[in-house]
Scaffold this active site. Structure first.
Site, PDB file in Angstrom:
ATOM      1  N   ARG A   8      39.829  36.707  31.398  1.00 24.09           N
ATOM      2  CA  ARG A   8      38.821  36.353  32.813  1.00 24.09           C
ATOM      3  C   ARG A   8      37.194  37.107  32.892  1.00 24.09           C
ATOM      4  O   ARG A   8      37.107  37.669  31.962  1.00 24.09           O
ATOM      5  CB  ARG A   8      38.863  37.138  34.629  1.00 24.09           C
ATOM      6  CG  ARG A   8      39.835  36.698  35.311  1.00 24.09           C
ATOM      7  CD  ARG A   8      40.717  37.260  35.865  1.00 24.09           C
ATOM      8  NE  ARG A   8      40.005  37.912  36.985  1.00 24.09           N
ATOM      9  CZ  ARG A   8      40.465  38.942  37.629  1.00 24.09           C
ATOM     10  NH1 ARG A   8      41.247  38.758  38.589  1.00 24.09           N
ATOM     11  NH2 ARG A   8      39.378  39.106  38.413  1.00 24.09           N
ATOM     12  N   ARG A  17      31.955  44.988  41.060  1.00 28.70           N
ATOM     13  CA  ARG A  17      33.222  45.047  41.325  1.00 28.70           C
ATOM     14  C   ARG A  17      33.770  45.805  42.316  1.00 28.70           C
ATOM     15  O   ARG A  17      34.244  46.092  43.758  1.00 28.70           O
ATOM     16  CB  ARG A  17      34.442  44.071  40.385  1.00 28.70           C
ATOM     17  CG  ARG A  17      33.980  42.363  40.197  1.00 28.70           C
ATOM     18  CD  ARG A  17      34.971  42.127  39.291  1.00 28.70           C
ATOM     19  NE  ARG A  17      36.295  41.736  39.165  1.00 28.70           N
ATOM     20  CZ  ARG A  17      37.467  41.975  38.297  1.00 28.70           C
ATOM     21  NH1 ARG A  17      37.042  42.034  36.969  1.00 28.70           N
ATOM     22  NH2 ARG A  17      38.918  41.676  38.101  1.00 28.70           N
ATOM     23  N   ARG A  30      42.986  43.336  29.330  1.00 34.03           N
ATOM     24  CA  ARG A  30      43.675  42.176  30.296  1.00 34.03           C
ATOM     25  C   ARG A  30      44.087  41.004  29.865  1.00 34.03           C
ATOM     26  O   ARG A  30      42.665  40.677  29.711  1.00 34.03           O
ATOM     27  CB  ARG A  30      43.473  41.921  31.748  1.00 34.03           C
ATOM     28  CG  ARG A  30      44.433  41.696  32.571  1.00 34.03           C
ATOM     29  CD  ARG A  30      44.677  41.724  34.020  1.00 34.03           C
ATOM     30  NE  ARG A  30      42.751  41.828  34.816  1.00 34.03           N
ATOM     31  CZ  ARG A  30      42.783  41.987  36.411  1.00 34.03           C
ATOM     32  NH1 ARG A  30      43.523  42.512  36.759  1.00 34.03           N
ATOM     33  NH2 ARG A  30      41.404  41.726  36.372  1.00 34.03           N
ATOM     34  N   ARG A  60      39.632  42.060  51.791  1.00 38.40           N
ATOM     35  CA  ARG A  60      39.205  43.075  51.787  1.00 38.40           C
ATOM     36  C   ARG A  60      37.774  43.721  52.288  1.00 38.40           C
ATOM     37  O   ARG A  60      37.133  44.732  51.896  1.00 38.40           O
ATOM     38  CB  ARG A  60      38.325  42.541  50.496  1.00 38.40           C
ATOM     39  CG  ARG A  60      39.038  42.600  49.047  1.00 38.40           C
ATOM     40  CD  ARG A  60      38.552  41.240  47.963  1.00 38.40           C
ATOM     41  NE  ARG A  60      38.454  42.263  46.806  1.00 38.40           N
ATOM     42  CZ  ARG A  60      39.209  41.200  45.310  1.00 38.40           C
ATOM     43  NH1 ARG A  60      39.943  40.617  46.287  1.00 38.40           N
ATOM     44  NH2 ARG A  60      39.186  41.568  44.484  1.00 38.40           N
TER      45      ARG A  60
END
Ligand code: AMP
Length: 278
Positions: free
Chosen positions: A222, A233, A181, A114
């Protein structure tokens, strides 16, 4: 569970898959994309197709947090804020995982590298050729000792990066994907309340043929899959992804895929891109 519990078709498919795996050549695949771009959904499919192991640094960090290990304690507050965990911690995870027998035919790195220093740790292990010779030399100079260990191990074992797949999705649709999600924690199977809902609300699907793997257990959301945490993020992603991609573009490894589509369509695009670069 006995052989008669499996359908003939399932057994045949599994036999075909294993024969292909036996013959499969090395693949070192890196998946790069913003949160919600489908890395975690496509990775298991890639894993089966190319007979490689799936290493998700996000999953490994969440497991460490759940188990309360030293690594988990260091990572938790950073993850809650949507920021990046220090390079040396995630490099350690990848270095250990990649050495497992499951990775004998290759790996998929999901959510790693990343940052450029992380990319330097694995990126060094691309095949050397005339075009990237200069780039290679400059990378060696920049290296710190933390990365030398991982890179030495990868190089010695010839664990080379073959494809970097960039999943492109506009930021505007990521919030809906992320907040809807739902995940089956034990297997990492992902669902979406709107786009791919489970058969029974908030429960992992049950399939009679493969009931060992599909469970009916509760799904979770999550802690960082909220609109609030998505913002930092995404910021982190945009800040670091371009330099990481630029790093791999120098080696001609990047395959960019439009991932703003249905799962199967995106899967087809990924496969075409990877197959066309043997
Ligand atoms: P993910 O499941 O890939 O979305 O990752 C969830 C969180 O884990 C990220 O927001 C980071 O805090 C942390 N994380 C995962 N992979 C890395 C990585 N390669 N480098 C730094 N932090 C990471």
């Amino acid at each position: 569970m006995s052989w008669s519990d499996y359908s003939f078709e399932n057994l045949l498919n599994e036999a075909r898959r294993r024969t292909n795996c036996y013959r499969a050549s090395w693949r070192g695949i890196i998946l790069i994309g913003p949160p919600g771009s489908g890395k975690g959904s496509q990775a298991p499919k890639l894993k089966d197709e190319y007979c490689v192991c799936h290493i998700s640094t996000g999953d490994a960090l969440r497991a460490a947090v759940a188990q309360g290990t030293e690594l988990g304690k260091k990572a938790k507050s950073i993850m809650d804020k949507g920021e990046l965990v220090p390079d040396e911690l995630v490099n350690g995870i990848v270095g250990e995982a990649i050495d497992s027998p499951k990775c004998a035919k290759g790996f998929i790195l999901d959510g790693y590298p990343r940052t450029v220093p992380q990319a330097q740790a694995v990126g060094y292990c691309v095949k050397k050729n005339k075009k990237n010779k200069k780039h290679y030399k400059s990378m060696i100079k920049k290296k710190s000792s933390i990365f030398k260990k991982l890179e030495k191990m990868l190089k010695e074992k010839k664990k080379l990066v073959s494809d970097v797949v960039e999943l492109n999705v506009p930021d505007s649709i990521l919030e809906e994907r992320i907040t809807g999600r739902r995940i089956h924690k034990a297997s990492g199977r992902t669902y979406h309340v709107k786009f791919s809902p489970p058969k029974q609300s908030n429960k992992d699907d049950v399939n009679l043929f493969i009931y060992l793997f599909v469970t009916g257990e509760p799904l979770i959301q999550r802690a960082d899959d909220t609109a609030e945490v998505l913002k930092p993020r995404l910021n982190e992603y945009h800040k670091h992804a371009e330099p990481v991609l630029a790093f791999y573009k120098q080696n001609g490894l990047v395959r960019t895929v439009n991932a703003d589509d249905k799962f199967d369509v995106v899967w087809g695009r990924i496969k075409t891109q990877i197959t066309s670069h043997k």
